[in-house]
Design a protein around this motif. Structure first.
Motif, PDB file in Angstrom:
ATOM      1  N   UNK A 110      25.434  -3.712 -23.144  1.00  0.00           N
ATOM      2  CA  UNK A 110      25.191  -3.743 -21.662  1.00  0.00           C
ATOM      3  C   UNK A 110      24.607  -5.183 -21.212  1.00  0.00           C
ATOM      4  N   UNK A 111      24.327  -5.970 -22.413  1.00  0.00           N
ATOM      5  CA  UNK A 111      24.116  -7.306 -21.996  1.00  0.00           C
ATOM      6  C   UNK A 111      25.243  -8.187 -22.209  1.00  0.00           C
ATOM      7  N   UNK A 123      18.982 -11.900 -21.948  1.00  0.00           N
ATOM      8  CA  UNK A 123      18.136 -10.688 -21.436  1.00  0.00           C
ATOM      9  C   UNK A 123      19.139 -10.328 -20.156  1.00  0.00           C
ATOM     10  N   UNK A 124      19.244  -8.828 -20.427  1.00  0.00           N
ATOM     11  CA  UNK A 124      20.039  -8.202 -19.166  1.00  0.00           C
ATOM     12  C   UNK A 124      18.953  -8.027 -18.073  1.00  0.00           C
ATOM     13  N   UNK A 125      19.820  -7.695 -17.132  1.00  0.00           N
ATOM     14  CA  UNK A 125      19.024  -7.509 -15.725  1.00  0.00           C
ATOM     15  C   UNK A 125      17.903  -6.210 -16.050  1.00  0.00           C
ATOM     16  N   UNK A 126      18.527  -5.288 -16.838  1.00  0.00           N
ATOM     17  CA  UNK A 126      17.638  -3.958 -16.825  1.00  0.00           C
ATOM     18  C   UNK A 126      16.458  -4.439 -17.726  1.00  0.00           C
ATOM     19  N   UNK A 127      16.622  -5.186 -18.854  1.00  0.00           N
ATOM     20  CA  UNK A 127      15.696  -5.367 -19.494  1.00  0.00           C
ATOM     21  C   UNK A 127      14.383  -6.327 -19.004  1.00  0.00           C
ATOM     22  N   UNK A 128      15.057  -7.173 -18.085  1.00  0.00           N
ATOM     23  CA  UNK A 128      14.191  -8.082 -17.385  1.00  0.00           C
ATOM     24  C   UNK A 128      13.276  -7.449 -16.443  1.00  0.00           C
ATOM     25  N   UNK A 148      24.796   3.045 -16.701  1.00  0.00           N
ATOM     26  CA  UNK A 148      24.627   3.451 -18.185  1.00  0.00           C
ATOM     27  C   UNK A 148      24.473   5.021 -18.496  1.00  0.00           C
ATOM     28  N   UNK A 165      28.229  -7.141 -17.973  1.00  0.00           N
ATOM     29  CA  UNK A 165      27.217  -7.396 -16.798  1.00  0.00           C
ATOM     30  C   UNK A 165      27.779  -7.179 -15.470  1.00  0.00           C
ATOM     31  N   UNK A 172      19.165  -2.557 -10.063  1.00  0.00           N
ATOM     32  CA  UNK A 172      18.809  -2.263 -11.359  1.00  0.00           C
ATOM     33  C   UNK A 172      18.942  -0.677 -11.454  1.00  0.00           C
ATOM     34  N   UNK A 183      23.170  -5.631 -27.502  1.00  0.00           N
ATOM     35  CA  UNK A 183      23.445  -4.432 -26.651  1.00  0.00           C
ATOM     36  C   UNK A 183      24.669  -4.649 -25.888  1.00  0.00           C
ATOM     37  N   UNK A 204      22.300   0.064 -12.227  1.00  0.00           N
ATOM     38  CA  UNK A 204      22.796  -0.279 -13.490  1.00  0.00           C
ATOM     39  C   UNK A 204      22.244   0.832 -14.366  1.00  0.00           C
TER      40      UNK A 204
END
Lengths: 178, 301
Positions: free
Chosen positions: B218-219, A1-6, B291, B222, B284, B216, B287
């Motif tokens: 972006x996953x 899970x990426x930081x943004x999704x978290x 994006x 990082x 975040x 994704x 980030x």
């Protein structure tokens, strides 16, 4: 899970603290609104098995307004469990003993009697006046709109404004106002 | 009808008698040996332990030629038979065969192996990935995706599932991931030599790039310090001042505290982010801003 999704997940399930001013409000109608926010029913992610309820801080519960002659007619029943332990308390009596109780019971009774009810109730904080501890006030980030407009009493208007208000007639000089 | 009556009664009696006999003979033949025998067989089976894994080629009906032929047909590709066979032979295996032949005093067979093909295939794979992703994403992301897709695990995963595991000629068993990923590269090169480069590139797209489906980027990519990275990006664009603002906060004194921070530059929102504290929310938000910047990325021609 990426930081943004978290953090997206974190923000989705964030617990919002709402403020509700109960002054001049019908507790039974208010209970429907408070219950909705306590259980998280207003959220699109709502599900009975997910913890998505918010916290509601109610202030001025001493100033609630019961409809009609409910203060005199509404009866709260309690039984100690012992023979002869039944007691019936009128709403005004209960309100005198604990000014948060009528609203609390109204919210409690508005929900289904399932295992979640007592945990949901833990998220309801009721204060009889507007003195709320500072650490609780800091958590609050939203205010729920009151259901009824709070009317302004005549004795709360400044004297000058009352005097200058246009009148239809003038009392005679010798008229004694009661 | 009256004549038939005695006949019927006799018949009924006869059937009744026979059923009785049948029931008797049934109860005599309960097979009391079945359960203990099965139990004993199970006990012996458990004592021996699980059957060891054996290479598919050690099975009786194994036909290597047919399998190699079917491999290409299954994937819908026309391989040159000798090239494909060569792509499947590991260098260590070829060496060992040669030593064995020399020791026996037989004429040493000239065993070809896939070492050169691996190098060539590796280049083709890298080229396809980079070419495809450069159209959409900037250099850093392309690099990350390339690294992700060319890991040993990823290539061996693809190789295993297109059925290379049983076809590879190698010394070790079970086949290690390195061998599988090398063989996949060699197969790509073999396809290029059998047909053409275009066909090999399509092969890589179909089997390797399709692994990115539902994932994704972006996953996979990082950045370690997103805020600093964003500042570097914005500096290139000529924006030097970024103002992080606290947009929202809730339940700050509890364990479920949540902050929302927006990054603004010249009263314009660059990115917005959440987090359990201000620092995380700021990172975040960075980030998100990155994006948003990359979303309308135009590759340099």
């Amino acid at each position: 899970m990426s930081a943004l999704k978290r953090v997206q997940q974190w923000a989705t399930f964030a617990r919002i603290w709402h403020l509700y001013d109960a002054a001049w409000q019908n507790p039974f109608d208010s209970a429907q609104v408070i219950k909705k926010h306590l259980m998280g029913l207003h959220k699109p992610i709502y599900h009975t098995m997910s913890q998505c309820g918010d916290v509601v801080v109610v202030i001025n519960s001493a100033d609630i307004a019961l409809p009609g002659d409910e203060w005199k007619k509404r009866v709260y029943f309690h039984h100690t469990g012992y023979p002869g332990g039944a007691s019936w308390t009128l709403a005004w009596e209960l309100h005198e003993k604990d000014p948060t109780m009528v609203l609390k019971k109204a919210v409690y009774n508005s929900m289904d009697g399932n295992i979640q009810r007592r945990y949901t109730m833990q998220r309801l904080l009721i204060f009889p006046d507007s003195n709320v501890p500072k650490d609780i006030l800091e958590n609050i980030s939203n205010q729920l709109r009151p259901l009824r407009k709070v009317p302004k009493r005549l004795d709360h208007y400044p004297e000058k404004e009352v005097k200058e208000f246009p009148k239809i007639i003038d009392y005679p000089k010798d008229y004694i106002v009661k | 009808m009256s004549l038939c009556r005695p006949t019927f009664s006799l018949l009924r009696k006869c059937i009744g008698q026979n059923l009785y006999n049948l029931r008797l003979s049934d109860s005599r033949s309960i097979k009391r040996w079945v359960s203990p025998t099965l139990r004993e067989l199970k006990r012996r089976r458990d004592r021996i332990g699980p059957e060891p894994e054996r290479p598919r080629s050690s099975f009786l009906e194994w036909n290597y030629e047919a399998e190699v032929y079917a491999f290409g047909k299954r994937l819908g590709e026309e391989f040159d038979k000798n090239l494909l066979k060569r792509a499947l032979i590991q260098r260590e295996y070829a060496n060992k065969q040669e030593f064995a032949a020399r020791e026996k005093g037989l004429p040493t067979p000239e065993m070809l192996h896939n070492y050169e093909l691996i190098q060539e295939g590796s280049k083709i794979i890298s080229k396809v990935i980079i070419d495809e992703y450069e159209k959409l994403y900037p250099q850093d992301i392309v690099k990350a995706v390339h690294e992700y897709l060319t890991t040993e695990d990823m290539l061996s995963h693809v190789g295993k599932h297109i059925g290379l595991k049983d076809l590879v000629l190698t010394n070790e068993f079970p086949v290690v991931n390195e061998t599988l990923s090398n063989t996949f590269k060699a197969v790509v090169a073999a396809l290029k030599q059998s047909q053409n480069l275009e066909r090999a590139e399509l092969f890589v797209k179909d089997f390797l790039l399709s692994q990115m489906n539902g994932k994704d980027v972006y996953e996979i990519w990082d950045p370690k310090n997103p805020y600093e990275y964003l500042m570097k990006l914005l500096n290139d664009k000529g924006i030097s001042e970024v103002e992080p603002r606290l947009c929202n906060q809730s339940a700050v004194n509890t364990i479920l505290a949540n902050y929302q921070i927006g990054l603004y530059s010249n009263k314009k929102l660059l990115g917005i982010g959440w987090g359990e504290n201000v620092e995380v929310a700021k990172e975040t938000a960075a980030i998100d801003a990155i994006q948003r910047l990359f979303r309308n990325y135009v590759p340099k021609q």
